[in-house]
Scaffold this motif. Structure first.
Motif, PDB file in Angstrom:
ATOM      1  N   GLU A  77       0.811  -1.212   0.000  1.00  0.00           N
ATOM      2  CA  GLU A  77       0.000   0.000   0.000  1.00  0.00           C
ATOM      3  C   GLU A  77       0.845   1.264   0.000  1.00  0.00           C
ATOM      4  OE1 GLU A  77      -3.626   2.106   2.565  1.00  0.00           O
ATOM      5  OE2 GLU A  77      -2.784   0.170   3.183  1.00  0.00           O
ATOM      6  N   ALA A  78       1.895   1.317   0.816  1.00  0.00           N
ATOM      7  CA  ALA A  78       2.721   2.513   0.900  1.00  0.00           C
ATOM      8  C   ALA A  78       3.395   2.816  -0.435  1.00  0.00           C
ATOM      9  CB  ALA A  78       3.774   2.353   1.995  1.00  0.00           C
ATOM     10  N   VAL A 101       0.815   4.175  -2.925  1.00  0.00           N
ATOM     11  CA  VAL A 101       0.531   5.592  -2.660  1.00  0.00           C
ATOM     12  C   VAL A 101       1.660   6.463  -3.187  1.00  0.00           C
ATOM     13  CG1 VAL A 101       0.267   7.318  -0.837  1.00  0.00           C
ATOM     14  CG2 VAL A 101      -0.940   5.130  -0.670  1.00  0.00           C
ATOM     15  N   LEU A 102       2.911   6.029  -2.961  1.00  0.00           N
ATOM     16  CA  LEU A 102       4.073   6.791  -3.423  1.00  0.00           C
ATOM     17  C   LEU A 102       4.088   6.915  -4.943  1.00  0.00           C
ATOM     18  CD1 LEU A 102       6.868   8.113  -2.782  1.00  0.00           C
ATOM     19  CD2 LEU A 102       7.852   5.826  -3.089  1.00  0.00           C
ATOM     20  N   ARG A 150       1.509   6.565  -7.020  1.00  0.00           N
ATOM     21  CA  ARG A 150       0.388   7.392  -7.463  1.00  0.00           C
ATOM     22  C   ARG A 150       0.721   8.886  -7.325  1.00  0.00           C
ATOM     23  NH1 ARG A 150      -5.162   6.870  -7.861  1.00  0.00           N
ATOM     24  NH2 ARG A 150      -5.254   4.876  -6.752  1.00  0.00           N
ATOM     25  N   TYR A 151       1.252   9.259  -6.164  1.00  0.00           N
ATOM     26  CA  TYR A 151       1.569  10.662  -5.902  1.00  0.00           C
ATOM     27  C   TYR A 151       2.562  11.206  -6.929  1.00  0.00           C
ATOM     28  CZ  TYR A 151       3.464  14.812  -3.615  1.00  0.00           C
ATOM     29  OH  TYR A 151       3.885  16.095  -3.355  1.00  0.00           O
ATOM     30  N   VAL A 161      -4.326   2.394  -9.259  1.00  0.00           N
ATOM     31  CA  VAL A 161      -3.548   1.443  -8.468  1.00  0.00           C
ATOM     32  C   VAL A 161      -4.419   0.233  -8.142  1.00  0.00           C
ATOM     33  CG1 VAL A 161      -2.239   1.059  -6.342  1.00  0.00           C
ATOM     34  CG2 VAL A 161      -2.130   3.281  -7.486  1.00  0.00           C
TER      35      VAL A 161
END
Length: 249
Positions: A12-13, A16-17, A19-20, A31
């Motif tokens: 998950e982390a 998120v990274l 995607r950002y 994602v």
């Protein structure tokens, strides 16, 4: 109109990274955490590029990559594989099933972004180029200027995006729903009738006098940039050169 990147990653982390950072570069990012879910989603819609983790729940990245290469609609999909496996034999295995590039974790985010850009330039030059042309219409993505037969055309931002979307895929028929997703985006609710309004505004702006309408309405299906209009410009130039006079349109 952003290019779409699918990221299949169960951490998950890291998802998120990615995607950002990818959204900061102007891409639309989807994602997906499971390989089997990605298999289903990629049957429904094919992105411009896929970032694929090696180890995934439900279906491994290696098997998903193999399946994608066996389908006609995804056989040329650019794929970057992410993995913690750095051995040469594993890299060879990943590339042998169809991955185009291979990035070992932990990796440099700027380097991954650079690889994404380079791969999209090779695979999707029509989307990366700043200049698009169709018939006697020229569109400049950088200056947001449009000319038709030398005349500058003034368009609102939505009509500009709509024309750009059509010019990227001449001849392809888009439903109103597809146009809403591609031009307005999935996260914005707009009634499908709004598409008709903006297509009408686009036609009014780019057509003057007896100029041919480049937008084709396909009853019951949607709209398309007429492929015959797209091919008209080279024919007109040839006619002028051979006859020594301006061609009749």
């Amino acid at each position: 109109m952003a290019m779409r990147i699918a990221v299949v990653e169960d951490e998950e982390a890291l998802g998120v990274l990615l995607r950002y950072n990818l959204e900061a570069e102007g891409y639309e990012v989807d994602v997906i955490a499971r390989g089997d879910e990605a298999d289903i989603r990629l049957r429904e819609e094919v992105p411009d590029l896929l970032i694929l983790d090696w180890m995934l729940p439900g279906l491994s990245g290696v098997e998903l990559c193999r399946r994608l290469r066996q389908r006609g609609e995804t056989e040329r999909l650019p794929i970057i594989m992410l993995t913690a496996r750095g051995e040469e034999s594993e890299r060879v295995r990943g590339l042998s099933v169809g991955a185009d590039d291979y990035v070992v974790k932990p990796f440099s985010t700027p380097e991954l972004i650079a690889r994404v850009r380079a791969m999209l330039r090779r695979a999707k030059p029509e989307k990366v180029s700043s200049q698009l042309s169709a018939g006697d219409i020229d569109l400049d993505r950088e200056t947001h200027r449009i000319r038709r037969a030398g005349r500058e055309v003034k368009l609102g931002p939505t009509e500009f995006k709509l024309l750009e979307f059509f010019m990227q895929s001449p001849g392809r028929v888009f439903s109103r729903e597809q146009l809403l997703d591609g031009v307005w985006g999935r996260d914005i609710y707009v009634d499908e009738r709004t598409v008709d309004v903006h297509v009408g505004r686009l036609r009014k702006a780019i057509n003057r006098g007896r100029q041919r309408d480049p937008i084709r309405t396909v009853r019951g299906a949607g709209y398309a940039l007429d492929e015959q209009f797209t091919a008209a410009k080279p024919a007109a130039v040839k006619s002028r050169d051979s006859a020594g006079s301006e061609p009749r349109l």
